[in-house]
Design a protein around this motif. Sequence first.
Motif, mmCIF file in Angstrom:
data_model
loop_
_atom_site.group_PDB
_atom_site.id
_atom_site.type_symbol
_atom_site.label_atom_id
_atom_site.label_comp_id
_atom_site.label_asym_id
_atom_site.label_seq_id
_atom_site.Cartn_x
_atom_site.Cartn_y
_atom_site.Cartn_z
ATOM 1 N N SER A 170 -1.029 4.808 -1.325
ATOM 2 C CA SER A 170 -1.431 5.810 -0.328
ATOM 3 C C SER A 170 -1.319 7.222 -0.890
ATOM 4 N N TYR A 204 0.816 -1.220 0.000
ATOM 5 C CA TYR A 204 0.000 0.000 0.000
ATOM 6 C C TYR A 204 0.847 1.267 0.000
ATOM 7 N N ARG A 220 -2.128 8.587 5.010
ATOM 8 C CA ARG A 220 -3.154 9.413 4.379
ATOM 9 C C ARG A 220 -3.602 10.577 5.248
ATOM 10 N N SER A 251 -8.065 0.961 -0.600
ATOM 11 C CA SER A 251 -8.230 2.050 -1.551
ATOM 12 C C SER A 251 -9.556 1.865 -2.289
ATOM 13 N N ASP A 282 -4.138 7.910 -3.183
ATOM 14 C CA ASP A 282 -5.343 8.217 -2.407
ATOM 15 C C ASP A 282 -5.288 9.623 -1.820
#
Length: 422
Positions: free
Chosen positions: A141, A136, A390, A166, A144
């Motif tokens: 990330s 990820y 995030r 996600s 996102d």
Amino acid sequence: MKKIFIFPILALLSLVPSVMGAEIGDINNDGSVDIADVVYLFKHRNVPLDDGDLNCDNSVDIADVVYLFKNYDKFREPVIFAKNLKLEPHWDEGYCYIVDSKGHKFVLLDKNATVPNIPDAKIINVPVKRIVSGWYYPIVSTADILNDSSCYDSIKGVTKYTLKYSPELSKRYDEGKVADIGSSSNVDYDVIINISPDIVFLAEWPQHDKIEAKLNELGITVSRAFSYKEPTYMGRIEWVKYAAAFWGEDKYNKANNFFQNAWKKRNDLLRITRNAKTYPKVVNFWKSSDIGSIYIPESQNYYIKLINGFRGDYVFSDLPGTGNEKIDTETFMERARNADVVILRQSSKTIKTKDDLLKVYPNSGFENLKAFKEGRFYISKSDYYTWEARDPIGTMEDYAKMIHPELFPNGDNDLKHFVKLQ
């Protein structure tokens, strides 16, 4: 000699307008951090606290001028906190130079730019069109975070595990636009070959060493990101710049703004918690299940740097290192018994109350801990670690509030990624 030289400069720059700098240290907002900012801060210490209080002592004074003088070279560097990454943006010349955690050199070249003379560097045209990510962080990330369709368009393959974190990639997977490459430790090489990626991103684990070796045999370019091995949380999230650079200058600038905002919030929280009257004893640990082993961060781990920065006293600070250490239950309970604050990180269950906790961990003995009895036992939400990248601001706020709820208007009652057990 330095004092004689600097005061004429002070006079020359005294008319520079006082506005908020875009980056930490850019006091005069001229787009760079240099001696002019030191001079300006010397002359204008009525700048906003967020701009001028660089040493985070809750005031703007001569100490900040000295601090900036000693550190402006550091502030102006493109990578400030991360220790496992080298990144030199030369976007005005059409490229960005990166050395990743394994020493792989890359020149990220914008269209029509001249290739710089950097020996042994792999040339990659940006924005990259076909990406595969084995984990990820930090590629997915960052996509996102930026929430830009062009970033998602470039991600052609990820591990199945990554998809659930996600929503946008999960939707694209259902639409047949993103391939499942298997697990992070056992990828499907045929799927990767079929994607024909420009680059595959891997993490630091030993199993990824084996995957990299196989991909090299197949002639596929690999980059490694050791973000989890960063000694500070700010270094951990600074990898957003690395990921965004593969999508070009515009995305890099947006990622850098994201990072700068997190840095400013971190400084604000340092100012708030410096007013603490006590240093509560804090335990931070990981335990996946009732029969699972207990792992605690070592004293130079970024979790502990975060705790210490917000004026907590980590109970296991005598254990050196930047990683995590397995500890037996008896030793853990003996040392954690009288801790003021206990923070349990887990990623498998939704736990909201003390009763929930004891149902999931019935043989843990957590009910005997002082923090449990006094309402200072906190547990992560199951997806907390995705939000570390995030939402670094929310994550840092949670830690500051868990350690010193008395310093915040709503105390520890509005945590975002952790739960205060009732």
